[in-house]
Design a protein around this motif. Structure first.
Motif, PDB file in Angstrom:
ATOM      1  N   ASP A 116      97.476  67.838 100.447  1.00 56.74           N
ATOM      2  CA  ASP A 116      96.498  67.734  99.357  1.00 56.74           C
ATOM      3  C   ASP A 116      97.114  67.949  97.979  1.00 56.74           C
ATOM      4  OD1 ASP A 116      94.617  67.231 101.252  1.00 56.74           O
ATOM      5  OD2 ASP A 116      93.696  69.219 101.202  1.00 56.74           O
ATOM      6  N   ARG A 117      98.384  68.290  97.923  1.00 52.04           N
ATOM      7  CA  ARG A 117      99.065  68.442  96.636  1.00 52.04           C
ATOM      8  C   ARG A 117      99.663  67.098  96.212  1.00 52.04           C
ATOM      9  NH1 ARG A 117     100.029  73.943  95.344  1.00 52.04           N
ATOM     10  NH2 ARG A 117      99.306  75.321  97.010  1.00 52.04           N
ATOM     11  N   SER A 118     100.067  67.032  94.971  1.00 54.23           N
ATOM     12  CA  SER A 118     100.544  65.759  94.443  1.00 54.23           C
ATOM     13  C   SER A 118     101.914  65.919  93.793  1.00 54.23           C
ATOM     14  CB  SER A 118      99.547  65.217  93.414  1.00 54.23           C
ATOM     15  OG  SER A 118      99.394  66.135  92.335  1.00 54.23           O
ATOM     16  N   GLY A 119     102.494  64.776  93.437  1.00 50.36           N
ATOM     17  CA  GLY A 119     103.714  64.770  92.643  1.00 50.36           C
ATOM     18  C   GLY A 119     105.004  64.940  93.411  1.00 50.36           C
ATOM     19  N   TYR A 120     104.987  64.697  94.727  1.00 45.05           N
ATOM     20  CA  TYR A 120     106.228  64.816  95.494  1.00 45.05           C
ATOM     21  C   TYR A 120     107.178  63.664  95.160  1.00 45.05           C
ATOM     22  CZ  TYR A 120     103.713  68.206  98.398  1.00 45.05           C
ATOM     23  OH  TYR A 120     103.000  69.289  98.849  1.00 45.05           O
ATOM     24  N   ASP A 121     108.460  63.969  95.135  1.00 39.41           N
ATOM     25  CA  ASP A 121     109.486  62.934  95.010  1.00 39.41           C
ATOM     26  C   ASP A 121     109.879  62.379  96.374  1.00 39.41           C
ATOM     27  OD1 ASP A 121     110.118  63.045  92.067  1.00 39.41           O
ATOM     28  OD2 ASP A 121     110.491  65.136  92.603  1.00 39.41           O
ATOM     29  N   TYR A 122     109.930  63.291  97.368  1.00 40.96           N
ATOM     30  CA  TYR A 122     110.308  62.890  98.722  1.00 40.96           C
ATOM     31  C   TYR A 122     109.394  63.592  99.721  1.00 40.96           C
ATOM     32  CZ  TYR A 122     114.514  61.384  96.297  1.00 40.96           C
ATOM     33  OH  TYR A 122     115.380  60.783  95.423  1.00 40.96           O
ATOM     34  N   ILE A 123     109.049  62.862 100.783  1.00 38.84           N
ATOM     35  CA  ILE A 123     108.205  63.400 101.851  1.00 38.84           C
ATOM     36  C   ILE A 123     108.909  63.086 103.163  1.00 38.84           C
ATOM     37  CG2 ILE A 123     105.981  63.209 103.024  1.00 38.84           C
ATOM     38  CD1 ILE A 123     104.933  62.221 100.158  1.00 38.84           C
ATOM     39  N   ILE A 124     109.209  64.117 103.933  1.00 40.74           N
ATOM     40  CA  ILE A 124     109.955  63.957 105.190  1.00 40.74           C
ATOM     41  C   ILE A 124     109.031  64.314 106.348  1.00 40.74           C
ATOM     42  CG2 ILE A 124     111.963  64.685 106.510  1.00 40.74           C
ATOM     43  CD1 ILE A 124     113.305  65.443 103.877  1.00 40.74           C
ATOM     44  N   LEU A 125     108.878  63.389 107.302  1.00 36.81           N
ATOM     45  CA  LEU A 125     107.959  63.570 108.423  1.00 36.81           C
ATOM     46  C   LEU A 125     108.729  63.489 109.729  1.00 36.81           C
ATOM     47  CD1 LEU A 125     105.051  61.249 107.199  1.00 36.81           C
ATOM     48  CD2 LEU A 125     105.347  63.709 106.804  1.00 36.81           C
ATOM     49  N   GLN A 126     108.477  64.457 110.620  1.00 36.90           N
ATOM     50  CA  GLN A 126     109.137  64.501 111.925  1.00 36.90           C
ATOM     51  C   GLN A 126     108.077  64.466 113.020  1.00 36.90           C
ATOM     52  OE1 GLN A 126     110.111  68.180 113.720  1.00 36.90           O
ATOM     53  NE2 GLN A 126     109.906  66.818 115.471  1.00 36.90           N
ATOM     54  N   GLU A 127     108.067  63.382 113.781  1.00 43.84           N
ATOM     55  CA  GLU A 127     107.096  63.205 114.869  1.00 43.84           C
ATOM     56  C   GLU A 127     107.572  63.937 116.125  1.00 43.84           C
ATOM     57  OE1 GLU A 127     104.308  62.950 116.356  1.00 43.84           O
ATOM     58  OE2 GLU A 127     103.703  60.935 115.676  1.00 43.84           O
ATOM     59  N   GLN A 128     106.687  64.073 117.095  1.00 37.46           N
ATOM     60  CA  GLN A 128     107.024  64.686 118.384  1.00 37.46           C
ATOM     61  C   GLN A 128     108.279  64.022 118.958  1.00 37.46           C
ATOM     62  OE1 GLN A 128     106.769  63.356 121.643  1.00 37.46           O
ATOM     63  NE2 GLN A 128     107.030  65.284 122.762  1.00 37.46           N
ATOM     64  N   SER A 129     109.098  64.791 119.655  1.00 37.48           N
ATOM     65  CA  SER A 129     110.495  64.416 119.919  1.00 37.48           C
ATOM     66  C   SER A 129     110.699  63.170 120.771  1.00 37.48           C
ATOM     67  CB  SER A 129     111.215  65.600 120.581  1.00 37.48           C
ATOM     68  OG  SER A 129     110.569  65.952 121.788  1.00 37.48           O
ATOM     69  N   THR A 130     109.767  62.788 121.633  1.00 33.94           N
ATOM     70  CA  THR A 130     109.973  61.605 122.488  1.00 33.94           C
ATOM     71  C   THR A 130     108.988  60.481 122.188  1.00 33.94           C
ATOM     72  OG1 THR A 130     108.501  62.471 124.223  1.00 33.94           O
ATOM     73  CG2 THR A 130     110.831  63.070 124.362  1.00 33.94           C
ATOM     74  N   ARG A 131     108.099  60.684 121.247  1.00 31.02           N
ATOM     75  CA  ARG A 131     107.003  59.727 121.057  1.00 31.02           C
ATOM     76  C   ARG A 131     107.504  58.355 120.624  1.00 31.02           C
ATOM     77  NH1 ARG A 131     101.335  60.322 117.603  1.00 31.02           N
ATOM     78  NH2 ARG A 131     100.077  59.161 119.143  1.00 31.02           N
ATOM     79  N   TYR A 132     108.544  58.310 119.780  1.00 31.31           N
ATOM     80  CA  TYR A 132     109.000  57.002 119.311  1.00 31.31           C
ATOM     81  C   TYR A 132     109.830  56.273 120.360  1.00 31.31           C
ATOM     82  CZ  TYR A 132     107.177  58.126 114.691  1.00 31.31           C
ATOM     83  OH  TYR A 132     106.346  58.430 113.645  1.00 31.31           O
ATOM     84  N   SER A 133     110.471  56.998 121.273  1.00 31.09           N
ATOM     85  CA  SER A 133     111.139  56.310 122.386  1.00 31.09           C
ATOM     86  C   SER A 133     110.089  55.705 123.319  1.00 31.09           C
ATOM     87  CB  SER A 133     112.056  57.263 123.150  1.00 31.09           C
ATOM     88  OG  SER A 133     111.310  58.297 123.762  1.00 31.09           O
ATOM     89  N   ASP A 134     108.972  56.413 123.488  1.00 28.84           N
ATOM     90  CA  ASP A 134     107.868  55.861 124.287  1.00 28.84           C
ATOM     91  C   ASP A 134     107.290  54.623 123.602  1.00 28.84           C
ATOM     92  OD1 ASP A 134     108.194  57.973 126.048  1.00 28.84           O
ATOM     93  OD2 ASP A 134     106.618  59.194 125.119  1.00 28.84           O
ATOM     94  N   TYR A 135     107.195  54.673 122.273  1.00 31.09           N
ATOM     95  CA  TYR A 135     106.633  53.545 121.524  1.00 31.09           C
ATOM     96  C   TYR A 135     107.529  52.310 121.656  1.00 31.09           C
ATOM     97  CZ  TYR A 135     104.439  50.997 117.659  1.00 31.09           C
ATOM     98  OH  TYR A 135     103.780  50.063 116.904  1.00 31.09           O
ATOM     99  N   ALA A 136     108.853  52.539 121.687  1.00 33.77           N
ATOM    100  CA  ALA A 136     109.767  51.400 121.835  1.00 33.77           C
ATOM    101  C   ALA A 136     109.547  50.692 123.160  1.00 33.77           C
ATOM    102  CB  ALA A 136     111.212  51.883 121.726  1.00 33.77           C
ATOM    103  N   ASN A 137     109.233  51.431 124.203  1.00 32.60           N
ATOM    104  CA  ASN A 137     109.008  50.853 125.529  1.00 32.60           C
ATOM    105  C   ASN A 137     107.612  50.268 125.660  1.00 32.60           C
ATOM    106  OD1 ASN A 137     111.523  51.399 126.627  1.00 32.60           O
ATOM    107  ND2 ASN A 137     110.932  53.473 127.264  1.00 32.60           N
ATOM    108  N   ASN A 138     106.640  50.950 125.059  1.00 33.57           N
ATOM    109  CA  ASN A 138     105.241  50.556 125.246  1.00 33.57           C
ATOM    110  C   ASN A 138     104.460  50.919 123.989  1.00 33.57           C
ATOM    111  OD1 ASN A 138     102.778  49.793 126.298  1.00 33.57           O
ATOM    112  ND2 ASN A 138     102.520  51.680 127.498  1.00 33.57           N
ATOM    113  N   PRO A 139     104.456  50.052 122.987  1.00 35.22           N
ATOM    114  CA  PRO A 139     103.799  50.385 121.723  1.00 35.22           C
ATOM    115  C   PRO A 139     102.325  50.743 121.897  1.00 35.22           C
ATOM    116  CG  PRO A 139     105.145  48.410 121.487  1.00 35.22           C
ATOM    117  CD  PRO A 139     105.104  48.722 122.956  1.00 35.22           C
ATOM    118  N   GLN A 140     101.970  51.934 121.410  1.00 39.26           N
ATOM    119  CA  GLN A 140     100.591  52.400 121.448  1.00 39.26           C
ATOM    120  C   GLN A 140     100.048  52.437 120.028  1.00 39.26           C
ATOM    121  OE1 GLN A 140      98.769  53.255 124.299  1.00 39.26           O
ATOM    122  NE2 GLN A 140     100.535  52.367 125.384  1.00 39.26           N
ATOM    123  N   GLU A 141      98.869  51.856 119.855  1.00 42.50           N
ATOM    124  CA  GLU A 141      98.291  51.781 118.525  1.00 42.50           C
ATOM    125  C   GLU A 141      98.090  53.153 117.912  1.00 42.50           C
ATOM    126  OE1 GLU A 141      96.940  50.585 114.961  1.00 42.50           O
ATOM    127  OE2 GLU A 141      97.937  49.388 116.509  1.00 42.50           O
TER     128      GLU A 141
END
Length: 661
Positions: A488-513
């Motif tokens: 809810d704050r503003s004015g960031y220069d950079y925003i770094i997001l880290q998803e759950q550790s295996t979720r993107y490997s699962d997405y590569a095999n079977n993309p889930q909306e």
């Protein structure tokens, strides 16, 4: 009857009871009283005295009059006899007064009487009160309370001299009254570069006499201890000094001397230190109230004006009766000050604060970072930073009680609960505002703290707001209060997001909306307040647990993680860049450098957290590391290799990860 009335009306004057033969009349029976002692001389500390009483005559009852003043009693006080002897016991209490005292015991029958004279000396005393200790010495790193018993001879007041560094608890309001015992507790606020002393004076309200306690505190050697890191395993928390000496030492990657954290009370209330089980085993303190604070004392040697200091903290509440709002301050030029007011928030009461803590049923630790610049040259050799309770609100936003038992704790195990470091001689090039959301892959070994430290060692100040809670998906951060406070704050220069550790490997095999929609929802929320920021999606690493998550190798697991991350980043228009942390991990593993993982073969160890931070730094700034770069507590040789893997991954390959500058 006449005799009894006369005795009841005997005059008491100056503590004396009259015992005159004129008061004995109308005797019908002869009775004679004798005693082996008629004069008792009692020292100031009192005592018990035996009188052998003889009574002659038939059918006589003997009685006595004993002063009503409680300092003297006699048993028995009367009896009925035919004729005989009695053993009387006179009990005299200690005389704590400044004057001698005397009194009479009158023993009588209907026809005879005698007097027992009791005289007691005044106390031979020095000053206005007795003290269990007239001198108290604290070693350099001792901050536990020392209890002192005070026994006033008269009503007294207490004053202090040169004691701003001394915690004092248990002093009654309005002073101390005579003939009672009081216990006060004293402790230093924390280590200090030179020896210091203070006087606690007690002054008699009537006599003006004084009694004095001299308190001395040994100086702490101030050879530089930057950087200082407080990192405890579950078992180390109990042995760090917190319960023994009242101050917990920084235990990792310190300089030649140790830094310490202590809890400081200013409200005449004794703070209670404990090892909390709220999160595994963590050092904790309860009873904090408005104005009380946690003090971090870091030996530093001489630091020139303009030197940057970074302070990074992880803190939480075990229950919501504990204080909520805190301000972070540094001791600079002989006074406490907070940084630029723009870094502070304001609560509904109008109170300015640096961060807040509260208890959540499923833990959320507050992670806080603060950059300071010294306005004055530090010559005494000790950087002192404190986190002070402000306002009068507890974790429920109710009224904070001065006698609350709420427990504040600094977590152990995978967390650095504090890192403090300075950067003498390294000029600041710029200031960037960064938001970080992640889970345990981010909070293990304080990778956000390491990123801030690495960046500042290269001249870049990062003002970081972070929430890292274990086992979270990006969608969970939409519901976490501390994460919403960041989005809810503003004015960031950079925003770094880290998803759950295996979720993107699962997405590569079977993309889930839902995987994509969760990312879009969070990035859109950030984009509303920071339209020009660079939103960075982390590519997490392959880990050896469960045979590389059943992929069979680091490279195969990492290929799926990277492909999934890039697919999400390209599908979400709000994502700008990908941080290929997993690619750097895979390069290190392929080169035989597998010491990147915690004992669970999944989370990062210190080396892994450092490599993650190096990659994120290069993604943001795109420049090779110079000679001033921090090793982050890693072995210098290992740290140099990890930086090389990071540079090999990023520099010259930015387009592979959507990075454009």
């Amino acid at each position: 009857m006449k005799c009894n009335i006369l005795f009841a009306m005997m005059l008491i004057s100056g503590g004396l009871y009259a015992c005159s033969s004129d008061d004995i009349r109308d005797a019908n029976t002869i009775g004679e009283i004798t005693a082996d002692i008629t004069d008792i001389s009692v020292p100031s500390d009192g005592g018990t005295y035996i009188i052998n009483l003889g009574v002659k005559g038939k059918g006589n009852t003997w009685k006595s009059i004993v002063p009503s003043d409680p300092w003297m009693t006699m048993t028995p006080t009367g009896g009925y006899h035919k004729s005989g002897h009695y053993r009387l016991s006179v009990e005299v209490s200690p005389n704590s007064g400044k004057d001698n005292r005397q009194g009479e015991i009158c023993i009588y029958t209907t026809s005879s009487h005698l007097k027992i004279n009791v005289q007691q000396s005044a106390t031979t005393r020095d000053g206005c009160c007795g003290l269990s200790d007239k001198e108290v010495f604290f070693s350099a790193t001792e901050c536990r309370y020392h209890d002192i018993t005070v026994s006033p001879y008269e009503d007294i007041d207490m004053t202090t001299s040169d004691a701003e560094w001394l915690q004092i608890a248990g002093v009654p309001e309005g002073g101390m009254t005579a003939s009672k015992e009081f216990t006060i507790s004293i402790a230093p606020d924390g280590p200090y570069p030179t020896g210091r002393s203070a006087l606690i004076s007690f002054v008699g309200k009537e006599s003006g006499q004084t009694s004095i306690i001299e308190v001395k505190h040994a100086g702490h050697d101030c050879q530089p201890a930057f950087p200082s890191r407080w990192y405890y395993t579950n078992s180390e928390a109990a042995s760090c000094g917190w319960l023994i000496s009242g101050a917990a030492e920084a235990n990792y990657d310190t300089g030649s001397q140790r830094s310490f954290v202590s809890a400081v009370g200013v409200n005449n209330l004794k703070l209670n230190r404990s090892i909390s089980t709220a999160y595994k085993n963590s050092i904790a303190v309860s009873g904090l109230y408005t104005g009380d604070y946690l003090l971090f004392s870091i030996p530093s040697g001489k630091l020139e004006a303009g030197t940057s200091v970074d302070f990074m903290l992880t803190i939480s509440s075990a229950n919501n009766s504990a204080p909520k709002y805190w301000i972070c301050e540094i001791y600079d030029g002989g006074q406490w000050r907070c940084p630029d007011q723009s870094t502070l928030s304001t609560n509904d009461d109008g109170v300015k604060y640096s961060f807040y803590t509260k208890h959540f049923s499923s833990y959320q630790h507050t992670s806080f970072t603060q950059s300071f610049t010294l306005d004055n040259t530090l010559i005494d050799g000790m950087v002192r930073v404190r986190c002070r309770v402000v306002g009068e609100r507890n974790g429920l936003d109710a009224k904070l009680s001065p006698t609350n038992s709420g427990e504040i704790y600094l977590p152990s195990h995978e967390f650095h609960f504090c890192t403090a470091t300075a950067y003498p001689g390294i000029a600041r090039k710029d200031i960037k505002k960064v938001a970080i959301l992640g889970n345990s892959f981010t909070h293990y070994f304080a990778s956000a703290f390491l990123l801030k430290e690495i960046a500042r060692s290269q001249g870049h100040q990062l003002d970081i707001r972070i929430n890292a809670k274990g086992s979270q998906y990006l969608s969970n951060h939409m519901e976490l209060e501390l994460s919403r406070d960041i989005t809810d704050r503003s004015g960031y220069d950079y925003i770094i997001l880290q998803e759950q550790s295996t979720r993107y490997s699962d997405y590569a095999n079977n993309p889930q909306e839902t995987t994509l929609s969760d990312c879009k929802a969070l990035t859109a929320r950030f984009r509303n307040g920071s339209p020009t920021s660079k939103i960075i999606l982390e590519n997490t690493w392959a880990f050896p647990k469960s045979n590389w998550n059943n992929f069979g190798s680091s490279s195969e697991f990492e290929k799926h993680l990277l492909n999934g991350t890039l697919a999400i980043a390209k599908a979400d228009n709000n994502v700008d860049w990908v941080s290929p942390i997993g690619v750097a991990f895979d390069k290190a593993v392929a080169a035989g450098m597998s010491d990147l993982f915690y004992t669970d073969s999944k989370h990062p160890n210190r080396n892994g957290a450092y490599l993650k931070s190096c990659v994120n730094y290069l993604v943001i700034f795109g420049e090779k590391f110079d000679k001033n770069v921090s090793d982050g507590g890693c072995d210098p040789t290992v740290a140099a290799r990890l930086r090389a893997f990071a540079e090999e991954t990023i520099l010259g390959h930015e387009s592979d990860y959507m990075i454009t500058r």
